[in-house]
Design an enzyme around this catalytic site. Structure first.
Site, PDB file in Angstrom:
ATOM      1  N   HIS B  63       0.862  -1.189   0.000  1.00 62.09           N
ATOM      2  CA  HIS B  63       0.000   0.000   0.000  1.00 62.09           C
ATOM      3  C   HIS B  63       0.898   1.240   0.000  1.00 62.09           C
ATOM      4  O   HIS B  63       2.067   1.185   0.428  1.00 62.09           O
ATOM      5  CB  HIS B  63      -0.908  -0.005   1.229  1.00 62.09           C
ATOM      6  CG  HIS B  63      -2.016  -1.016   1.151  1.00 62.09           C
ATOM      7  ND1 HIS B  63      -3.151  -0.951   1.922  1.00 62.09           N
ATOM      8  CD2 HIS B  63      -2.160  -2.121   0.384  1.00 62.09           C
ATOM      9  CE1 HIS B  63      -3.948  -1.970   1.643  1.00 62.09           C
ATOM     10  NE2 HIS B  63      -3.364  -2.711   0.715  1.00 62.09           N
ATOM     11  N   GLU B  65       1.068   3.951   1.839  1.00 64.98           N
ATOM     12  CA  GLU B  65       1.625   4.399   3.114  1.00 64.98           C
ATOM     13  C   GLU B  65       2.783   3.502   3.554  1.00 64.98           C
ATOM     14  O   GLU B  65       3.817   3.980   4.026  1.00 64.98           O
ATOM     15  CB  GLU B  65       0.545   4.414   4.210  1.00 64.98           C
ATOM     16  CG  GLU B  65      -0.622   5.353   3.942  1.00 64.98           C
ATOM     17  CD  GLU B  65      -1.766   4.685   3.213  1.00 64.98           C
ATOM     18  OE1 GLU B  65      -1.517   3.750   2.416  1.00 64.98           O
ATOM     19  OE2 GLU B  65      -2.918   5.093   3.442  1.00 64.98           O
ATOM     20  N   CYS B  93      -5.931   2.296   5.641  1.00 62.73           N
ATOM     21  CA  CYS B  93      -6.588   1.081   6.129  1.00 62.73           C
ATOM     22  C   CYS B  93      -5.933   0.695   7.457  1.00 62.73           C
ATOM     23  O   CYS B  93      -4.879   1.233   7.811  1.00 62.73           O
ATOM     24  CB  CYS B  93      -6.453  -0.050   5.105  1.00 62.73           C
ATOM     25  SG  CYS B  93      -4.865  -0.911   5.143  1.00 62.73           S
ATOM     26  N   CYS B  96      -2.199   0.052   7.285  1.00 63.84           N
ATOM     27  CA  CYS B  96      -1.362   1.250   7.113  1.00 63.84           C
ATOM     28  C   CYS B  96      -1.395   2.142   8.351  1.00 63.84           C
ATOM     29  O   CYS B  96      -0.364   2.702   8.744  1.00 63.84           O
ATOM     30  CB  CYS B  96      -1.819   2.009   5.873  1.00 63.84           C
ATOM     31  SG  CYS B  96      -1.514   1.071   4.366  1.00 63.84           S
TER      32      CYS B  96
END
Lengths: 166, 166
Positions: B63, B65, B93, B96
């Site tokens: 992801h 991040e 999410c 993250c």
């Protein structure tokens, strides 16, 4: 026959969990990171092994489960591990549990608990509390800004014809 | 003077958030992954940029991040980003957000929300529900096994003299 199969499964689980423990021990002995290990298994075979490497890699995301997931995905050339199981020496922290969900691993076995981890100084339990909405001094500050402008990206995504959902 | 400083901060925030949006756009255009981008800033300077690369890297943990955190840590040669801020095009999410906590980043700015992400097909909101203890058909199966045997590892950790807590 059924009992023998059950017995076999029992020993396999034990075998895999002891492998996860061995990985955790590697982290302790090497000083690579916290005392955590994880194993990913598919059809009774180990696909990947990893231990925590936060210190060694200067990477706060290098928890055993995350590393084991990444390795297994590279091996299977897929971002999805739907037919795998994961054995973790400790109950995964929310980062790792979420990673397990994102990897679509349907079954998790773990040894120690988030409380055990807290007792030796780790934040796993604290993080679970954050997600239950508890306020603490350690909460980070969050601010939502420019949502409308950023939301346009999602429209581009929706209009993209060849998009892949994961 | 104070107003000018405030204005500067305002424009900086906007600038950084638009950089995060540009990163998200890269993911859409390239097909590397979902429409998400993130920027890490230290003392008003961008330290790292990343976009979601789940598809490109076959890595469900890639992801924006997480990738931005990894890059920033490599650059600063540290597993801790206590003096940084993170700008994410979308509310992180749980994986993250936890990574942000583990990286000790004290401040998060985000654009779109978990609900916006859900509307275009992503599981962020579902994951937040999991941590609130809600049961769904998509819950993974969890089983605690051999805790006592595994717990011995934590004793070794406790006895380790040169251990580093992160």
């Amino acid at each position: 026959m059924k009992n023998k199969q059950q017995e076999k499964r029992f020993y396999s689980k034990r075998k895999f969990m002891l492998e996860a423990r061995n990985e955790a021990m590697k982290a302790v002995k090497s000083g690579d990171g916290g005392p955590f290990g994880a194993i990913i298994v598919k059809n009774g075979k180990i696909i990947s092994k990893a231990h925590n490497m936060v210190i060694a890699l200067n990477d706060p995301t290098a928890h055993a489960e995350v590393l084991a997931i990444r390795k297994a995905c590279q091996k299977l050339k897929s971002y999805s591990l739907t037919e795998c199981e994961i054995f973790s020496s400790c109950e995964p922290c929310p980062m790792c549990l979420s990673a397990i969900y994102w990897a679509r691993i349907p079954k998790l076995y773990y040894g120690c608990t988030r409380d055990d981890a807290e007792k030796i100084g780790f934040d796993d339990n604290f993080l679970y509390k954050i997600f239950l909405g508890k306020r603490t001094k350690k909460n980070i500050k969050k601010q939502k800004i420019y949502r409308r402008e950023i939301l346009k990206i999602f429209k581009s995504w929706e209009n993209k014809k060849d998009k892949i959902l994961y």
